[in-house]
Motif scaffolding. Structure first.
Motif, PDB file in Angstrom:
ATOM      1  N   ARG A 293     -71.185  -9.254   5.725  1.00  0.00           N
ATOM      2  CA  ARG A 293     -72.315  -9.111   6.639  1.00  0.00           C
ATOM      3  C   ARG A 293     -72.405  -7.673   7.119  1.00  0.00           C
ATOM      4  NH1 ARG A 293     -73.009 -10.983  12.923  1.00  0.00           N
ATOM      5  NH2 ARG A 293     -75.274 -11.100  12.977  1.00  0.00           N
ATOM      6  N   GLU A 294     -73.592  -7.112   7.013  1.00  0.00           N
ATOM      7  CA  GLU A 294     -73.889  -5.813   7.602  1.00  0.00           C
ATOM      8  C   GLU A 294     -74.830  -6.063   8.769  1.00  0.00           C
ATOM      9  OE1 GLU A 294     -75.431  -3.081   4.779  1.00  0.00           O
ATOM     10  OE2 GLU A 294     -73.719  -3.260   3.413  1.00  0.00           O
ATOM     11  N   GLN A 295     -74.401  -5.660   9.941  1.00  0.00           N
ATOM     12  CA  GLN A 295     -75.204  -5.931  11.121  1.00  0.00           C
ATOM     13  C   GLN A 295     -75.595  -4.636  11.815  1.00  0.00           C
ATOM     14  OE1 GLN A 295     -73.121  -7.785  14.399  1.00  0.00           O
ATOM     15  NE2 GLN A 295     -71.133  -7.265  13.535  1.00  0.00           N
ATOM     16  N   ALA A 296     -76.790  -4.637  12.372  1.00  0.00           N
ATOM     17  CA  ALA A 296     -77.262  -3.477  13.126  1.00  0.00           C
ATOM     18  C   ALA A 296     -76.682  -3.530  14.533  1.00  0.00           C
ATOM     19  CB  ALA A 296     -78.792  -3.465  13.175  1.00  0.00           C
ATOM     20  N   TRP A 297     -76.221  -2.404  15.030  1.00  0.00           N
ATOM     21  CA  TRP A 297     -75.689  -2.310  16.391  1.00  0.00           C
ATOM     22  C   TRP A 297     -76.849  -2.407  17.362  1.00  0.00           C
ATOM     23  CZ3 TRP A 297     -76.657   1.309  20.215  1.00  0.00           C
ATOM     24  CH2 TRP A 297     -75.760   1.320  21.297  1.00  0.00           C
ATOM     25  N   PRO A 298     -76.758  -3.153  18.474  1.00  0.00           N
ATOM     26  CA  PRO A 298     -75.606  -3.948  18.928  1.00  0.00           C
ATOM     27  C   PRO A 298     -75.850  -5.439  18.749  1.00  0.00           C
ATOM     28  CG  PRO A 298     -77.036  -3.425  20.766  1.00  0.00           C
ATOM     29  CD  PRO A 298     -77.754  -2.978  19.518  1.00  0.00           C
ATOM     30  N   SER A 299     -75.981  -5.903  17.532  1.00  0.00           N
ATOM     31  CA  SER A 299     -76.380  -7.263  17.220  1.00  0.00           C
ATOM     32  C   SER A 299     -75.504  -8.319  17.893  1.00  0.00           C
ATOM     33  CB  SER A 299     -76.360  -7.462  15.702  1.00  0.00           C
ATOM     34  OG  SER A 299     -76.640  -8.795  15.365  1.00  0.00           O
ATOM     35  N   ALA A 300     -74.177  -8.170  17.811  1.00  0.00           N
ATOM     36  CA  ALA A 300     -73.281  -9.192  18.371  1.00  0.00           C
ATOM     37  C   ALA A 300     -73.452  -9.312  19.876  1.00  0.00           C
ATOM     38  CB  ALA A 300     -71.837  -8.859  18.020  1.00  0.00           C
ATOM     39  N   ALA A 301     -73.575  -8.181  20.569  1.00  0.00           N
ATOM     40  CA  ALA A 301     -73.731  -8.207  22.022  1.00  0.00           C
ATOM     41  C   ALA A 301     -75.047  -8.879  22.420  1.00  0.00           C
ATOM     42  CB  ALA A 301     -73.677  -6.789  22.585  1.00  0.00           C
ATOM     43  N   VAL A 302     -76.107  -8.611  21.667  1.00  0.00           N
ATOM     44  CA  VAL A 302     -77.407  -9.224  21.951  1.00  0.00           C
ATOM     45  C   VAL A 302     -77.326 -10.734  21.734  1.00  0.00           C
ATOM     46  CG1 VAL A 302     -79.836  -9.332  21.289  1.00  0.00           C
ATOM     47  CG2 VAL A 302     -78.663  -7.130  21.341  1.00  0.00           C
ATOM     48  N   SER A 303     -76.714 -11.157  20.628  1.00  0.00           N
ATOM     49  CA  SER A 303     -76.592 -12.590  20.332  1.00  0.00           C
ATOM     50  C   SER A 303     -75.835 -13.311  21.435  1.00  0.00           C
ATOM     51  CB  SER A 303     -75.875 -12.788  18.989  1.00  0.00           C
ATOM     52  OG  SER A 303     -76.614 -12.230  17.931  1.00  0.00           O
ATOM     53  N   GLN A 304     -74.781 -12.681  21.909  1.00  0.00           N
ATOM     54  CA  GLN A 304     -73.954 -13.276  22.947  1.00  0.00           C
ATOM     55  C   GLN A 304     -74.723 -13.434  24.257  1.00  0.00           C
ATOM     56  OE1 GLN A 304     -69.377 -12.655  23.745  1.00  0.00           O
ATOM     57  NE2 GLN A 304     -70.521 -10.861  24.375  1.00  0.00           N
ATOM     58  N   ILE A 305     -75.455 -12.404  24.655  1.00  0.00           N
ATOM     59  CA  ILE A 305     -76.235 -12.465  25.891  1.00  0.00           C
ATOM     60  C   ILE A 305     -77.352 -13.490  25.775  1.00  0.00           C
ATOM     61  CG2 ILE A 305     -77.859 -11.166  27.331  1.00  0.00           C
ATOM     62  CD1 ILE A 305     -76.007  -8.705  26.746  1.00  0.00           C
ATOM     63  N   ASN A 306     -78.050 -13.502  24.646  1.00  0.00           N
ATOM     64  CA  ASN A 306     -79.127 -14.473  24.459  1.00  0.00           C
ATOM     65  C   ASN A 306     -78.582 -15.900  24.485  1.00  0.00           C
ATOM     66  OD1 ASN A 306     -81.102 -12.509  24.296  1.00  0.00           O
ATOM     67  ND2 ASN A 306     -81.142 -12.469  22.058  1.00  0.00           N
ATOM     68  N   HIS A 307     -77.408 -16.108  23.879  1.00  0.00           N
ATOM     69  CA  HIS A 307     -76.804 -17.440  23.903  1.00  0.00           C
ATOM     70  C   HIS A 307     -76.473 -17.848  25.334  1.00  0.00           C
ATOM     71  CE1 HIS A 307     -74.455 -20.816  22.170  1.00  0.00           C
ATOM     72  NE2 HIS A 307     -73.741 -20.661  23.273  1.00  0.00           N
ATOM     73  N   PHE A 308     -75.918 -16.928  26.113  1.00  0.00           N
ATOM     74  CA  PHE A 308     -75.559 -17.259  27.494  1.00  0.00           C
ATOM     75  C   PHE A 308     -76.807 -17.585  28.316  1.00  0.00           C
ATOM     76  CE2 PHE A 308     -73.934 -15.876  31.832  1.00  0.00           C
ATOM     77  CZ  PHE A 308     -73.219 -17.049  32.031  1.00  0.00           C
ATOM     78  N   CYS A 309     -77.894 -16.874  28.075  1.00  0.00           N
ATOM     79  CA  CYS A 309     -79.138 -17.196  28.773  1.00  0.00           C
ATOM     80  C   CYS A 309     -79.580 -18.625  28.465  1.00  0.00           C
ATOM     81  CB  CYS A 309     -80.239 -16.209  28.367  1.00  0.00           C
ATOM     82  SG  CYS A 309     -80.000 -14.524  28.997  1.00  0.00           S
ATOM     83  N   ARG A 310     -79.404 -19.044  27.232  1.00  0.00           N
ATOM     84  CA  ARG A 310     -79.788 -20.406  26.845  1.00  0.00           C
ATOM     85  C   ARG A 310     -78.811 -21.432  27.421  1.00  0.00           C
ATOM     86  NH1 ARG A 310     -80.935 -17.317  21.927  1.00  0.00           N
ATOM     87  NH2 ARG A 310     -83.211 -17.131  21.780  1.00  0.00           N
TER      88      ARG A 310
END
Length: 351
Positions: A293-310
């Motif tokens: 997997r090649e991910q654009a920064w800061p993909s993991a941090a965004v995913s984590q915050i969005n998940h917590f919002c949900r």
């Protein structure tokens, strides 16, 4: 006296004009590297939350960042919680300060995204679980690998290697001076590489295999004998299960280069997980299949915050909540107890 640094209203509005009113209002306590490089960029790119306030005990850091980000800054978390209508707060403070900030947030009804570790001892963890439940707030520990498809693929590949019998895991990086900053002092950090960087690998082991039945650990504070520090720079942890599965975990803040891996060996193959790549191999080492997997920064941090919002909105499960992290602290505390006693410790007995 508490310092509150407010921006001119026009300047603040200019930076926030494009933000959606439906986003959850977020603050950040602790403006160290983790906050500046991961959590704040994640909030700025999040669909679910917006950054509305920051806090750090260092006034010069607050002044610099509040003008850069266009939000009010505080040097006291309680003052920020009282002044701002926050839905959630990202807590990135020295480990010894974490409990106080979480309790202040809970008293204000503010949900918490807590930089690891959840707590410094099993007792503290139990008390924070009770505090969060009583306050009715969600708390989620930042364990970014849980939101990365490379790591979530592990169990699927593990099902294809027959009966697993051994785990070989390591997470190492090189810090030239382990005594530098608060992480070199157990009083502030609660420990060294085991409770700090090691928390991520501990989480992976517990996620994939559960809490072991026996732990035997050795650790050192001697990588730099010319420096004064009491938080372990390196640890070697052996663990085993009544099922027959056993393994070892090497953690180090001194052994370079930076690397992270988990190898699971079964009687019909091997699963080799590294940062950004997972492979299934035959027992003679030939690659059967591979996923990267090649991910654009800061993909993991965004995913984590969005998940917590949900999670806050009741749309997602909290995969790393307070109760789930009790096992992490039991594993970590058993490592320290084993290193002191030079004997096996059953982490399940600590629960």
């Amino acid at each position: 006296m508490t310092e509150v640094v407010q921006l001119p209203l026009a300047h603040r509005r200019g930076h926030q004009a494009q933000e959606r009113a439906t986003k959850l209002r977020a603050g950040v306590v602790g403006l160290g590297k983790q906050a500046l490089e991961d959590h704040i960029p994640g909030l700025l790119s999040s669909d679910g939350a917006e950054l509305v306030a920051i806090c750090d005990s260092a006034g010069d850091v607050v002044r610099e960042q509040q003008f850069r980000l266009g939000v009010p800054g505080y040097t006291d978390a309680e003052a920020m919680f009282m002044a701002e209508e926050l839905d959630l707060v990202v807590v990135c403070v020295p480990h010894s300060e974490g409990r106080r900030i979480v309790e202040l947030a809970a008293s204000s009804g503010i949900h918490v995204l807590k930089e690891k570790p959840f707590a410094t001892t099993v007792t503290e963890a139990r008390e924070l679980v009770e505090r969060c439940e009583k306050a009715g707030i969600h708390l989620m520990v930042t364990l970014q690998r849980r939101f990365n498809p490379i790591y979530t693929s592990f169990t699927q590949l593990a099902d294809q290697i027959g009966t697993p019998f051994m785990v070989d895991a390591a997470y190492t990086l090189h810090i030239a001076d382990p005594s530098e900053g608060w992480r070199g002092r157990t009083e502030q950090a609660g420990g060294g590489c085991i409770i700090d960087m090691g928390y991520h690998l501990v989480d992976m082991l517990l996620w994939y295999f559960g809490l072991p039945d026996r732990v035997l650990a050795d650790m050192s504070m001697s990588a730099r004998p010319d420096r004064n520090y009491d938080a372990e720079d390196t640890a070697l942890i052996h663990f085993s299960y009544d099922s027959g599965l056993y393994g070892s975990l090497l953690l180090s803040r001194f052994i370079g280069p930076k690397s992270e891996q988990i190898r699971l060996i079964g009687n019909k193959g091997i699963v080799h997980l590294e940062r950004g790549r997972i492979r299934r191999l035959s027992n003679d080492g030939q690659v059967v299949e591979s996923l990267s997997r090649e991910q654009a920064w800061p993909s993991a941090a965004v995913s984590q915050i969005n998940h917590f919002c949900r999670v806050i909105e009741g749309m997602r499960e909290n995969v790393s909540g307070p109760s789930e992290n009790l096992a992490h602290l039991a594993f970590i505390q058993s490592c320290y107890e084993s290193a002191r006693s030079r004997a096996h410790v059953n982490p399940k007995e600590l629960l």
